[in-house]
Design a protein around this motif. Structure first.
Motif, PDB file in Angstrom:
ATOM      1  N   ILE A   8     -54.799   1.216  54.520  1.00  0.00           N
ATOM      2  CA  ILE A   8     -53.496   1.241  55.164  1.00  0.00           C
ATOM      3  C   ILE A   8     -54.145   1.649  56.615  1.00  0.00           C
ATOM      4  CG2 ILE A   8     -51.774   2.758  55.801  1.00  0.00           C
ATOM      5  CD1 ILE A   8     -51.083   3.055  52.729  1.00  0.00           C
ATOM      6  N   GLY A   9     -54.980   2.344  56.873  1.00  0.00           N
ATOM      7  CA  GLY A   9     -55.294   2.763  58.463  1.00  0.00           C
ATOM      8  C   GLY A   9     -55.737   1.306  58.958  1.00  0.00           C
ATOM      9  N   ARG A  35     -47.530   3.395  33.392  1.00  0.00           N
ATOM     10  CA  ARG A  35     -48.954   2.592  33.779  1.00  0.00           C
ATOM     11  C   ARG A  35     -49.495   3.279  34.971  1.00  0.00           C
ATOM     12  NH1 ARG A  35     -49.359  -2.176  30.989  1.00  0.00           N
ATOM     13  NH2 ARG A  35     -47.482  -2.871  29.985  1.00  0.00           N
ATOM     14  N   PRO A  36     -50.896   3.110  35.088  1.00  0.00           N
ATOM     15  CA  PRO A  36     -51.611   3.617  36.163  1.00  0.00           C
ATOM     16  C   PRO A  36     -51.320   2.798  37.360  1.00  0.00           C
ATOM     17  CG  PRO A  36     -53.151   2.608  34.598  1.00  0.00           C
ATOM     18  CD  PRO A  36     -51.615   2.805  33.846  1.00  0.00           C
ATOM     19  N   PRO A  37     -51.691   3.300  38.684  1.00  0.00           N
ATOM     20  CA  PRO A  37     -51.198   2.549  39.815  1.00  0.00           C
ATOM     21  C   PRO A  37     -52.344   1.362  39.930  1.00  0.00           C
ATOM     22  CG  PRO A  37     -52.251   4.635  40.701  1.00  0.00           C
ATOM     23  CD  PRO A  37     -51.838   4.684  38.823  1.00  0.00           C
ATOM     24  N   VAL A  38     -52.015   0.348  40.504  1.00  0.00           N
ATOM     25  CA  VAL A  38     -52.912  -0.825  41.098  1.00  0.00           C
ATOM     26  C   VAL A  38     -53.359  -0.575  42.257  1.00  0.00           C
ATOM     27  CG1 VAL A  38     -52.907  -3.346  41.371  1.00  0.00           C
ATOM     28  CG2 VAL A  38     -51.309  -2.308  39.690  1.00  0.00           C
ATOM     29  N   GLY A  53     -56.084   5.036  47.736  1.00  0.00           N
ATOM     30  CA  GLY A  53     -54.926   6.114  46.885  1.00  0.00           C
ATOM     31  C   GLY A  53     -53.638   6.149  47.484  1.00  0.00           C
ATOM     32  N   ARG A  54     -53.293   5.759  48.768  1.00  0.00           N
ATOM     33  CA  ARG A  54     -52.152   5.802  49.333  1.00  0.00           C
ATOM     34  C   ARG A  54     -51.092   4.812  49.180  1.00  0.00           C
ATOM     35  NH1 ARG A  54     -55.459   6.169  55.353  1.00  0.00           N
ATOM     36  NH2 ARG A  54     -56.356   4.626  54.255  1.00  0.00           N
ATOM     37  N   LEU A  55     -49.950   5.288  49.048  1.00  0.00           N
ATOM     38  CA  LEU A  55     -48.792   4.485  48.386  1.00  0.00           C
ATOM     39  C   LEU A  55     -48.491   3.436  49.290  1.00  0.00           C
ATOM     40  CD1 LEU A  55     -47.221   4.639  45.653  1.00  0.00           C
ATOM     41  CD2 LEU A  55     -45.371   5.630  46.902  1.00  0.00           C
TER      42      LEU A  55
END
Length: 540
Positions: free
Chosen positions: A183-184, A174-177, A45-47
């Motif tokens: 990321i880490g 819209r919900p995020p893709v 869930g990190r952008l």
């Protein structure tokens, strides 16, 4: 007065019946349409990508009082301004809307505003922003000036997920893709590859981390990197993971040995006489460090014998060997959500010579992602893996399509682990205490004008861990590394790609929730992997 108002009324009726004239149409000009896009986030869930409001500068030529003044003052703010084009646009007084510059940062917009030039104004638009900068730039792709996806996941968002056409700075609902990337892990892989490029003075590097059970791509890196906010079409920055094909060298022997075992042509204990060099089509095939004695199939793998791999492929024959590669999904093009993967470059005909060279990874060029997907089946029990950049739901079923037997996969896992754990293995420098790493080295000469360039190689290491029940596959590639003191004056993968892989695994293991076994950390690395250890409690 009554006659006066009657005249006005008659004129209004006449104009209404006449409709709009051509001259009035030129007073309005359609403003470019933009698109509101959903956010892109990683598996946690990190952008990774989002829309932000930016100011775009436009001009109304009919309101501009002094074209030259406007051009001269704007050139101070925008040194790269095309003065001739702007002068031509501002000269057309019939136009009421001309873009000057879009997607301005707030400081630049304020500088233009402070000029106080009549006829200039701003429009608020959506612009794509990437908080991670260059992180995963090849995967994310980029958008055009209208915020429409052009390549990578951004193109996937347009084609599959959907975007919203807007005329103002209205964000999408819209919900995020959610991607499969972490990321880490992505940052760790990119950092270690960048360090390896400096350490070994390489021209580039690439790496991928793949979940061998689900096919989820946890990290995909290619150096030199790209900035998705400022796309660079330079061919040197092309995506090496899925946008290019390479002759991969001896890592391909993993598939050759697996084929021989799976088709009952040999077992790891089968002895093959590799003392004589092979000659075919005017070429001589020999081993880099010949042992001058017959070798078992296991030793062929551990010592990376070209002659041994060629003899196993010849035993199968061209048709059978080619059929195996087709069965492993290596002869047809594949695609992912980030776009088409570069199709395999296969020999125009399959004869004895082509079978020999392909057995040790020459004469056949593959995209690293496609090869990694096939190699996943070698370690995951023989099941087909379809690579994906989209996070799969926990309850989603993965098709259980067998590509080879579970017994063959187990034997290959043992060989890959021995290649790292035993002193005689070419991958011993890839060992990471507590993670039971297994793998295979590959050093492939790069083609050039008139043949292969002996000192220009692709050094690679194919790894999986933990080898008792592999969860992740790691494939690291270094392009044209230089022989130096640290590598003992060699460019072999055992000297550069293998230790790079070790550094990657030691860094990403904890990020993936896999803890090293206590037995290995205490120095007793020969003990079997403890199935009840905390390493089993890992995050998907």
């Amino acid at each position: 007065m009554a006659l006066f108002f009657m005249a006005i009324g008659a004129q209004l009726v006449r104009l209404a019946l006449a409709g709009l004239t051509d001259s009035s149409i030129s007073l309005s000009e359609t403003v470019a349409q933009s698109y509101a896009r959903p956010d892109i986030v990683d598996r946690n869930g990190r952008l990774l990508a989002t829309d932000v409001v930016a100011y775009s500068l436009f001009a109304d030529p009919a309101r501009v009082l002094d074209r030259d003044e406007v051009i001269e003052k704007l050139a101070v703010v925008f040194p790269d301004l095309d003065r001739n084009a702007l002068r031509r646009d501002l000269s057309d007084r019939d136009r009421r809307f001309v873009w000057v510059r879009r997607g301005l940062p707030p400081r630049t917009a304020q500088a233009v505003h402070d000029l106080g030039l009549p006829g200039l104004d701003f429009r608020r638009e959506l612009r794509r922003a990437y908080p991670g900068g260059n992180l995963a730039g090849h995967v994310l792709g980029y958008v055009n000036i209208d915020n429409k996806g052009v390549s990578g996941i951004e193109r996937y968002v347009d084609d599959i997920v959907g975007v919203e056409a807007v005329q103002s700075a209205t964000r999408a609902e819209r919900p995020p893709v959610r991607l499969s990337l972490d990321i880490g892990v992505q940052h760790a892989v990119e950092a270690e590859l960048a360090d390896a490029v400096k350490r070994y003075e390489a021209q580039g590097a690439a790496g991928i981390v793949l979940d061998v059970d689900t096919g989820e791509i946890v990290a995909s890196a290619s150096l030199p990197e790209v900035d998705p906010a400022r796309p660079n079409m330079d061919s040197a920055r092309a995506d090496k993971i899925s946008g290019s094909t390479f002759e991969l060298g001896s890592v391909f022997k993993t598939l050759t040995v697996a084929m021989a075992i799976d088709q009952a042509l040999a077992t790891p204990e089968t002895i093959v006489d590799v003392r004589k060099e092979l000659k075919s089509g005017g070429f001589t095939i020999k081993d880099l460090h010949p042992l001058r004695r017959p070798l078992t199939v296991a030793e062929i793998f551990l010592h990376s014998s070209n002659v041994g791999a060629a003899m196993l492929a010849l035993q199968a024959g061209p048709d059978r060997f080619q059929a195996f590669l087709r069965h492993m999904q290596l002869t047809d093009a594949i695609k992912t959500e980030a776009g088409n993967v570069s199709p395999p470059q296969l020999p125009p005909r399959w004869g004895e010579t082509e079978t020999i060279t392909a057995s040790y990874g020459h004469g056949i060029a593959l995209a690293p992602l496609q090869f990694a997907a096939a190699a996943s089946a070698v370690v995951n029990g023989g099941r087909k893996v379809t690579p994906t950049y989209i996070k799969r739901p926990f309850d989603s079923g993965v098709a259980d399509i067998p590509l080879m037997s579970a017994a063959t996969s187990q034997k290959m896992r043992d060989l890959m682990r021995r290649n790292v754990a035993e002193p005689a293995g070419t991958g011993k420098r890839a060992d990471v205490p507590g993670y039971q790493v297994g793998g295979k080295t590959g050093t492939a000469e790069m083609p050039g004008v008139g043949g292969y360039r002996e000192k220009a190689v692709i050094s690679s290491f194919l790894a999986a861990f933990p080898m008792d029940k592999p969860r992740y596959l790691v494939f690291v590639m270094l392009f044209e590394p230089t022989a130096n003191k640290e590598t003992g004056g060699e460019v072999l993968a055992s000297r550069n790609a293998a230790p790079t892989t070790a550094r990657v695994i030691s860094r990403i293991g904890p990020l993936l929730g896999i803890l090293p076994t206590q037995a290995a950390l205490s120095g007793n690395s020969g003990l079997a992997f403890d199935a009840a250890s905390p390493a089993k409690y890992e995050a998907r």
